[in-house]
Design a protein around this motif. Structure first.
Motif, PDB file in Angstrom:
ATOM      1  N   ILE A   2       1.115  -1.065  -0.423  1.00 16.31           N
ATOM      2  CA  ILE A   2       0.266   0.146  -0.107  1.00 16.31           C
ATOM      3  C   ILE A   2       0.692   1.578  -0.445  1.00 16.31           C
ATOM      4  O   ILE A   2       1.634   1.725   1.122  1.00 16.31           O
ATOM      5  CB  ILE A   2      -1.218   0.023   1.387  1.00 16.31           C
ATOM      6  N   LYS A   3       0.647   2.523  -0.858  1.00 14.56           N
ATOM      7  CA  LYS A   3       1.260   2.875  -1.132  1.00 14.56           C
ATOM      8  C   LYS A   3       0.569   3.929   0.180  1.00 14.56           C
ATOM      9  O   LYS A   3      -0.259   4.792   0.229  1.00 14.56           O
ATOM     10  CB  LYS A   3       1.041   4.314  -2.302  1.00 14.56           C
ATOM     11  N   PHE A   4       1.874   4.190   1.214  1.00 15.11           N
ATOM     12  CA  PHE A   4       0.776   5.319   2.360  1.00 15.11           C
ATOM     13  C   PHE A   4       0.432   6.897   2.056  1.00 15.11           C
ATOM     14  O   PHE A   4       1.439   7.044   0.704  1.00 15.11           O
ATOM     15  CB  PHE A   4       1.853   5.412   3.462  1.00 15.11           C
ATOM     16  N   TYR A   5      -0.235   7.895   2.100  1.00 15.20           N
ATOM     17  CA  TYR A   5      -0.666   9.055   1.770  1.00 15.20           C
ATOM     18  C   TYR A   5       0.060   9.840   1.781  1.00 15.20           C
ATOM     19  O   TYR A   5       0.519  10.744   1.826  1.00 15.20           O
ATOM     20  CB  TYR A   5      -2.478   8.992   2.166  1.00 15.20           C
TER      21      TYR A   5
ATOM     22  N   LYS B 271      -1.138   8.779   7.645  1.00 15.95           N
ATOM     23  CA  LYS B 271      -2.332   9.839   7.135  1.00 15.95           C
ATOM     24  C   LYS B 271      -2.659   8.469   6.440  1.00 15.95           C
ATOM     25  O   LYS B 271      -2.244   8.137   5.210  1.00 15.95           O
ATOM     26  CB  LYS B 271      -1.780  10.995   6.177  1.00 15.95           C
ATOM     27  N   VAL B 272      -4.412   8.602   6.736  1.00 15.53           N
ATOM     28  CA  VAL B 272      -5.083   7.552   5.903  1.00 15.53           C
ATOM     29  C   VAL B 272      -5.387   8.990   4.289  1.00 15.53           C
ATOM     30  O   VAL B 272      -5.415   9.683   3.949  1.00 15.53           O
ATOM     31  CB  VAL B 272      -6.005   6.666   6.143  1.00 15.53           C
ATOM     32  N   TRP B 273      -5.837   7.500   3.025  1.00 13.89           N
ATOM     33  CA  TRP B 273      -6.551   8.254   2.148  1.00 13.89           C
ATOM     34  C   TRP B 273      -7.447   8.937   2.196  1.00 13.89           C
ATOM     35  O   TRP B 273      -8.120   7.896   2.456  1.00 13.89           O
ATOM     36  CB  TRP B 273      -6.061   7.176   0.887  1.00 13.89           C
ATOM     37  N   PRO B 274      -7.981  10.558   1.285  1.00 16.88           N
ATOM     38  CA  PRO B 274      -8.888  10.767   1.676  1.00 16.88           C
ATOM     39  C   PRO B 274      -9.883   9.945   1.124  1.00 16.88           C
ATOM     40  O   PRO B 274      -9.393   9.816  -0.373  1.00 16.88           O
ATOM     41  CB  PRO B 274      -8.580  12.184   1.721  1.00 16.88           C
ATOM     42  N   LYS B 275     -11.485  10.378   1.438  1.00 14.89           N
ATOM     43  CA  LYS B 275     -12.061   9.802  -0.188  1.00 14.89           C
ATOM     44  C   LYS B 275     -12.467  10.285  -1.057  1.00 14.89           C
ATOM     45  O   LYS B 275     -12.096   9.740  -2.033  1.00 14.89           O
ATOM     46  CB  LYS B 275     -13.550   9.791   1.082  1.00 14.89           C
TER      47      LYS B 275
ATOM     48  N   SER C 196      -8.865  -6.507   4.239  1.00 16.66           N
ATOM     49  CA  SER C 196     -10.192  -5.519   4.247  1.00 16.66           C
ATOM     50  C   SER C 196     -10.466  -5.285   5.897  1.00 16.66           C
ATOM     51  O   SER C 196     -11.175  -3.963   6.435  1.00 16.66           O
ATOM     52  CB  SER C 196     -11.598  -6.408   4.405  1.00 16.66           C
ATOM     53  N   LEU C 197      -9.729  -6.132   6.999  1.00 15.54           N
ATOM     54  CA  LEU C 197      -9.892  -5.643   8.112  1.00 15.54           C
ATOM     55  C   LEU C 197      -9.431  -4.758   8.985  1.00 15.54           C
ATOM     56  O   LEU C 197      -9.668  -4.290  10.099  1.00 15.54           O
ATOM     57  CB  LEU C 197     -10.527  -7.828   9.064  1.00 15.54           C
ATOM     58  N   HIS C 198      -8.149  -4.669   8.008  1.00 18.16           N
ATOM     59  CA  HIS C 198      -7.030  -3.427   8.101  1.00 18.16           C
ATOM     60  C   HIS C 198      -7.554  -2.474   6.949  1.00 18.16           C
ATOM     61  O   HIS C 198      -6.509  -1.269   7.852  1.00 18.16           O
ATOM     62  CB  HIS C 198      -5.507  -3.947   7.878  1.00 18.16           C
ATOM     63  N   LYS C 199      -7.994  -1.652   6.561  1.00 11.86           N
ATOM     64  CA  LYS C 199      -8.337  -0.873   5.904  1.00 11.86           C
ATOM     65  C   LYS C 199      -8.426   0.238   6.467  1.00 11.86           C
ATOM     66  O   LYS C 199      -8.216   1.578   5.728  1.00 11.86           O
ATOM     67  CB  LYS C 199     -10.157  -1.161   4.704  1.00 11.86           C
ATOM     68  N   HIS C 200      -8.818   0.713   7.817  1.00 16.47           N
ATOM     69  CA  HIS C 200      -8.792   2.031   8.656  1.00 16.47           C
ATOM     70  C   HIS C 200      -7.440   2.281   8.615  1.00 16.47           C
ATOM     71  O   HIS C 200      -7.361   3.764   9.018  1.00 16.47           O
ATOM     72  CB  HIS C 200      -9.358   1.499  10.081  1.00 16.47           C
ATOM     73  N   PHE C 201      -6.577   1.916   8.180  1.00 14.48           N
ATOM     74  CA  PHE C 201      -5.030   2.085   8.696  1.00 14.48           C
ATOM     75  C   PHE C 201      -4.621   2.780   7.678  1.00 14.48           C
ATOM     76  O   PHE C 201      -4.199   3.285   7.220  1.00 14.48           O
ATOM     77  CB  PHE C 201      -4.123   0.615   9.053  1.00 14.48           C
TER      78      PHE C 201
END
Length: 108
Positions: free
Chosen positions: A30-33, A54-58, A99-104
């Motif tokens: 995953i490319k971190f935002y 920081k997470v990817w904004p929608k 998918s359990l970790h998508k909030h990271f």
């Protein structure tokens, strides 16, 4: 370098498995935002990342942020969220448990 991309962290092989997640189906990075750098997982980023996750904004889910360790195809965030744990390019299976970790990684 994995499939032409710089992937940082405790990478174990050329399909992006790491010391934390190394099952056969663990093959994405995953490319971190925050730092625009690929890591196999959030733990790798915590150990070796920029220090300000920081997470990817929608509104940016149309940007490429997931690397298939099978073929090197880069998926947008939305493509990854919609792919049903399979690369749309090579059909390689991804770990559905991610998918359990998508909030990271992504705004939920």
């Amino acid at each position: 370098m994995i499939k032409g991309q710089n992937v940082r962290g405790s990478v174990l092989d050329d399909e992006t498995r790491c010391a934390h997640y190394h099952k056969e189906i663990d093959r994405i990075a995953i490319k971190f935002y925050c730092c625009q750098t690929y890591y196999p997982c959030h733990s790798c980023h915590e150990e070796d990342g920029c220090g300000s996750a920081k997470v990817w904004p929608k509104e940016r889910f149309d940007e490429k942020a997931v690397l298939c360790g099978g073929c090197g195809h880069e998926l947008t965030v939305q493509e990854y969220l919609d792919c049903q744990s399979k690369c749309p390019n090579c059909s390689t299976s991804f770990n559905p448990g991610c998918s359990l970790h998508k909030h990271f990684y992504f705004e939920t």
